[in-house]
Design a protein around this motif. Structure first.
Motif, mmCIF file in Angstrom:
data_model
loop_
_atom_site.group_PDB
_atom_site.id
_atom_site.type_symbol
_atom_site.label_atom_id
_atom_site.label_comp_id
_atom_site.label_asym_id
_atom_site.label_seq_id
_atom_site.Cartn_x
_atom_site.Cartn_y
_atom_site.Cartn_z
ATOM 1 N N VAL A 196 -34.798 52.165 40.783
ATOM 2 C CA VAL A 196 -34.239 51.795 39.484
ATOM 3 C C VAL A 196 -35.178 50.652 38.796
ATOM 4 C CG1 VAL A 196 -32.371 50.733 38.419
ATOM 5 C CG2 VAL A 196 -32.021 52.363 40.041
ATOM 6 N N THR A 197 -36.040 49.946 39.626
ATOM 7 C CA THR A 197 -36.965 48.927 39.354
ATOM 8 C C THR A 197 -37.800 49.264 38.209
ATOM 9 O OG1 THR A 197 -38.566 49.284 40.954
ATOM 10 C CG2 THR A 197 -36.580 47.604 41.506
ATOM 11 N N GLN A 198 -38.350 50.721 38.303
ATOM 12 C CA GLN A 198 -39.350 50.938 37.407
ATOM 13 C C GLN A 198 -38.887 51.575 36.098
ATOM 14 O OE1 GLN A 198 -40.849 54.852 39.457
ATOM 15 N NE2 GLN A 198 -38.761 54.646 40.220
ATOM 16 N N LEU A 199 -37.531 51.698 35.882
ATOM 17 C CA LEU A 199 -37.252 52.153 34.667
ATOM 18 C C LEU A 199 -37.396 51.364 33.274
ATOM 19 C CD1 LEU A 199 -33.916 53.598 36.056
ATOM 20 C CD2 LEU A 199 -36.060 54.775 35.786
ATOM 21 N N VAL A 200 -37.195 50.181 33.275
ATOM 22 C CA VAL A 200 -37.355 49.342 32.032
ATOM 23 C C VAL A 200 -38.935 49.126 32.015
ATOM 24 C CG1 VAL A 200 -37.002 46.889 31.190
ATOM 25 C CG2 VAL A 200 -35.460 48.060 32.479
ATOM 26 N N PRO A 201 -39.825 49.019 32.944
ATOM 27 C CA PRO A 201 -41.323 48.947 32.706
ATOM 28 C C PRO A 201 -41.837 50.215 32.014
ATOM 29 C CG PRO A 201 -40.722 47.739 34.854
ATOM 30 C CD PRO A 201 -39.384 48.696 34.503
ATOM 31 N N TYR A 202 -41.328 51.431 32.589
ATOM 32 C CA TYR A 202 -41.631 52.683 31.941
ATOM 33 C C TYR A 202 -41.287 52.792 30.412
ATOM 34 C CZ TYR A 202 -43.137 54.642 36.583
ATOM 35 O OH TYR A 202 -43.666 54.493 37.882
ATOM 36 N N ALA A 203 -40.193 52.174 30.129
ATOM 37 C CA ALA A 203 -39.729 52.498 28.802
ATOM 38 C C ALA A 203 -40.462 51.385 28.084
ATOM 39 C CB ALA A 203 -38.055 51.942 28.632
ATOM 40 N N LEU A 204 -40.801 50.267 28.432
ATOM 41 C CA LEU A 204 -41.544 49.435 27.525
ATOM 42 C C LEU A 204 -43.068 49.822 27.593
ATOM 43 C CD1 LEU A 204 -40.283 45.866 29.154
ATOM 44 C CD2 LEU A 204 -39.962 46.811 26.850
ATOM 45 N N THR A 205 -43.487 50.038 28.630
ATOM 46 C CA THR A 205 -45.082 50.443 28.595
ATOM 47 C C THR A 205 -45.398 51.905 27.829
ATOM 48 O OG1 THR A 205 -44.758 51.757 30.724
ATOM 49 C CG2 THR A 205 -45.623 49.576 30.781
ATOM 50 N N ALA A 206 -44.246 52.646 27.492
ATOM 51 C CA ALA A 206 -44.493 53.789 26.718
ATOM 52 C C ALA A 206 -44.858 53.532 25.341
ATOM 53 C CB ALA A 206 -43.181 54.695 26.376
ATOM 54 N N SER A 207 -44.359 52.415 24.730
ATOM 55 C CA SER A 207 -44.793 51.776 23.447
ATOM 56 C C SER A 207 -45.960 50.805 23.375
ATOM 57 C CB SER A 207 -43.413 51.116 22.868
ATOM 58 O OG SER A 207 -42.591 51.932 22.479
ATOM 59 N N LEU A 208 -45.940 50.223 24.566
ATOM 60 C CA LEU A 208 -47.041 49.050 24.610
ATOM 61 C C LEU A 208 -48.311 49.700 25.343
ATOM 62 C CD1 LEU A 208 -44.814 46.052 26.051
ATOM 63 C CD2 LEU A 208 -45.934 46.471 23.799
ATOM 64 N N VAL A 209 -48.336 50.534 26.007
ATOM 65 C CA VAL A 209 -49.550 51.131 26.603
ATOM 66 C C VAL A 209 -49.839 52.525 26.472
ATOM 67 C CG1 VAL A 209 -50.740 51.440 28.993
ATOM 68 C CG2 VAL A 209 -49.150 49.380 28.377
ATOM 69 N N TYR A 210 -49.094 53.564 26.882
ATOM 70 C CA TYR A 210 -49.363 54.774 26.939
ATOM 71 C C TYR A 210 -49.371 55.450 25.521
ATOM 72 C CZ TYR A 210 -49.363 53.728 31.830
ATOM 73 O OH TYR A 210 -49.619 53.214 32.744
ATOM 74 N N GLY A 211 -48.495 55.100 24.572
ATOM 75 C CA GLY A 211 -48.163 55.645 23.332
ATOM 76 C C GLY A 211 -49.659 55.273 22.648
ATOM 77 N N PRO A 212 -49.891 54.039 22.560
ATOM 78 C CA PRO A 212 -51.042 53.702 21.857
ATOM 79 C C PRO A 212 -52.327 54.253 22.361
ATOM 80 C CG PRO A 212 -49.814 51.751 21.804
ATOM 81 C CD PRO A 212 -49.151 53.091 22.722
ATOM 82 N N ASN A 213 -52.474 54.318 23.751
ATOM 83 C CA ASN A 213 -53.610 55.022 24.333
ATOM 84 C C ASN A 213 -53.392 55.811 25.565
ATOM 85 O OD1 ASN A 213 -56.118 55.001 25.570
ATOM 86 N ND2 ASN A 213 -56.238 52.964 26.631
ATOM 87 N N PRO A 214 -53.079 57.090 25.065
ATOM 88 C CA PRO A 214 -52.905 58.255 26.181
ATOM 89 C C PRO A 214 -53.709 58.087 27.268
ATOM 90 C CG PRO A 214 -52.596 58.795 23.818
ATOM 91 C CD PRO A 214 -53.302 57.816 23.732
ATOM 92 N N GLY A 215 -54.889 57.922 26.976
ATOM 93 C CA GLY A 215 -56.153 58.031 28.050
ATOM 94 C C GLY A 215 -56.180 56.838 28.994
ATOM 95 N N PHE A 216 -55.115 55.863 28.881
ATOM 96 C CA PHE A 216 -55.225 54.611 29.795
ATOM 97 C C PHE A 216 -55.375 54.984 31.154
ATOM 98 C CE2 PHE A 216 -53.075 51.434 32.206
ATOM 99 C CZ PHE A 216 -53.805 50.253 31.867
ATOM 100 N N THR A 217 -54.663 55.826 31.798
ATOM 101 C CA THR A 217 -54.685 56.145 33.200
ATOM 102 C C THR A 217 -56.078 56.755 33.550
ATOM 103 O OG1 THR A 217 -52.286 56.483 33.576
ATOM 104 C CG2 THR A 217 -53.627 57.339 35.228
ATOM 105 N N GLN A 218 -56.456 57.490 32.787
ATOM 106 C CA GLN A 218 -57.941 58.099 33.057
ATOM 107 C C GLN A 218 -58.935 57.141 32.963
ATOM 108 O OE1 GLN A 218 -58.867 61.100 33.999
ATOM 109 N NE2 GLN A 218 -60.612 60.263 34.477
#
Length: 423
Positions: A196-218
């Motif tokens: 359960v620890t990861q759920l809030v970070p995943y919800a937040l990083t969707a808008s802060l990290v991965y939405g603006p930059n889909p290529g972040f992990t690469q």
């Protein structure tokens, strides 16, 4: 419904409680060697519904099942059985990579049967194929559901509070303050259950990290980005701010998933930031007539900047050493059928991964489809990570973050180290 071609990663999440059960279903007198299928799953509700429908469509078949309600226990159990040659014919696994029971990890070790020749496999989109294939490119799992992580609401409790669902980050903080002033928990949180620890970070990083930059992990894989040098820091700082401003129940590290769902279902908490399938557990505690809905969880000052984490949720595979491979494949074909897809999605509170004309979205699922349609969805980050160590470090570090034994830079440094060691 548009094809879910946006999904190139998968959820490692599922319902969790704390028990294991073994049962069997079948017709009286059934059970000849060619008519017995063994199956294991994490979380039994949706699987039982699918098994019962499969059994009715295949008279004389017996399905012997093992259900483990805790993800970590299930992963360890099936991994051990696969290594010792005692694993069931069919079992639930996780799409993409990211943990030891994920498609790529099991496929790399030769533990999954090749399903590339199945008719449904030939129709997979490139992105669905990416999360159901082994490193050699062979399809080794059938995608069953699409899941999402959002703000899930107890409609009656929220209405009684007189509060409105927040659509921006400042509104989240105001919502927490107003709910706390009314003596009700804004969002139930159960960090004792590590996943359960990861759920809030995943919800937040969707808008802060991965939405603006889909290529972040690469970019991370290319050595051009890091957790510490990205908006992951903002996301974790906001997680801590939510804790400090009373957005959660007291002592989240001492509360498990089951208690979290009890608080939510009974209306002691107005909402949870969770996978949608968790509603199935909340309903077990909710008064008759309780309804639930979902909205994307905001992380910015603009509602237009909110993305929803959406991904393939549940997949099933066939043991490469299955005792009854033909019956196992027949069950996989049922899961891939429009009937199987609609049934499993409905029973699990998810959306179907493949075509299912009979499926009808509800107040939980329609926002998922709307986000995908509008191009406002992102992927769960963990399944694009290079190995399970990153997620394991994330889970442990968030618990320590809430205990105060590590700070945000320390969490991100650990995650960067785990990412680098797995590249």
């Amino acid at each position: 419904m548009k094809s879910f071609t946006v999904f190139t990663a998968a959820c490692c999440l599922a319902l969790a409680a704390a028990a294991c059960s073994t049962s069997g279903t079948g017709s009286a007198g059934a059970g000849g060697p060619g008519q017995v299928l063994t199956l294991a799953a994490a979380g039994q509700g949706p699987a039982k519904a699918a098994i019962e429908a499969f059994r009715k469509a295949n008279p004389g078949v017996t399905v012997k099942t093992t259900f483990t309600e805790d993800d970590a226990s299930y992963q360890q159990q099936i991994r051990t059985q696969l290594s010792s040659g005692t694993a069931p014919d069919v079992f639930r696994l996780w799409p993409g990579g990211g943990n030891t029971m994920a498609v790529r990890d099991l496929g790399k070790d030769g533990m999954l049967a090749d399903l590339s020749g199945e008719d449904w496999a030939g129709g997979l989109s490139a992105d669905l194929k990416a999360v159901t294939s082994d490193p050699a490119g062979k399809v080794v799992a059938v995608p069953v559901t699409i899941g999402a992580i959002g703000a899930v609401w107890n409609d009656q409790a929220l209405q009684a509070s007189g509060l409105a669902k927040p659509t921006t980050w400042p509104e989240v903080l105001r919502f927490c303050a107003d709910a706390k002033a009314k003596g009700v928990v804004p969002f139930a949180l159960g960090l004792k259950s590590a996943w359960v620890t990861q759920l809030v970070p995943y919800a937040l990083t969707a808008s802060l990290v991965y939405g603006p930059n889909p290529g972040f992990t690469q970019a991370q894989k290319d050595g051009k980005a890091s957790f510490a040098g990205s908006a992951w820091r903002q996301a974790l700082e906001k997680y801590v701010r939510m804790r400090d401003q009373g957005c959660f129940n007291d002592s989240p590290n001492g509360v498990g998933y089951d208690e979290q769902m009890r608080m939510f279902g009974q209306g002691q908490a107005l909402g949870v930031v969770h996978v949608l399938s968790a509603v199935q557990s909340a309903r077990e505690y909710a008064p008759a007539g309780t309804t639930f809905s979902m909205t994307p969880f905001p992380a910015t000052d603009s509602a237009a900047g909110t993305y929803l984490p959406v991904s393939v949720g549940i997949v099933y595979g066939v043991n490469a050493k299955a005792r009854n491979p033909e019956l196992a494949r027949r069950f996989i074909r049922f899961l891939a059928s429009p009937e199987g897809q609609a049934l499993y999605a409905t029973a699990s509170g998810s959306s179907p991964a493949l075509s299912a004309p009979g499926f009808r979205a509800d107040a939980l699922q329609q926002p998922v489809l709307d986000a995908v349609e509008a191009g406002r969805s992102t992927l769960y980050p963990d399944q694009a990570w290079p190995g399970p160590k990153v997620q394991q470090e994330h889970l442990t570090s968030i618990q320590e973050l809430f205990n105060g034994t590590v700070d945000v830079p320390g969490v991100l440094r650990r995650m960067d180290d785990a990412f680098a060691s797995a590249r």
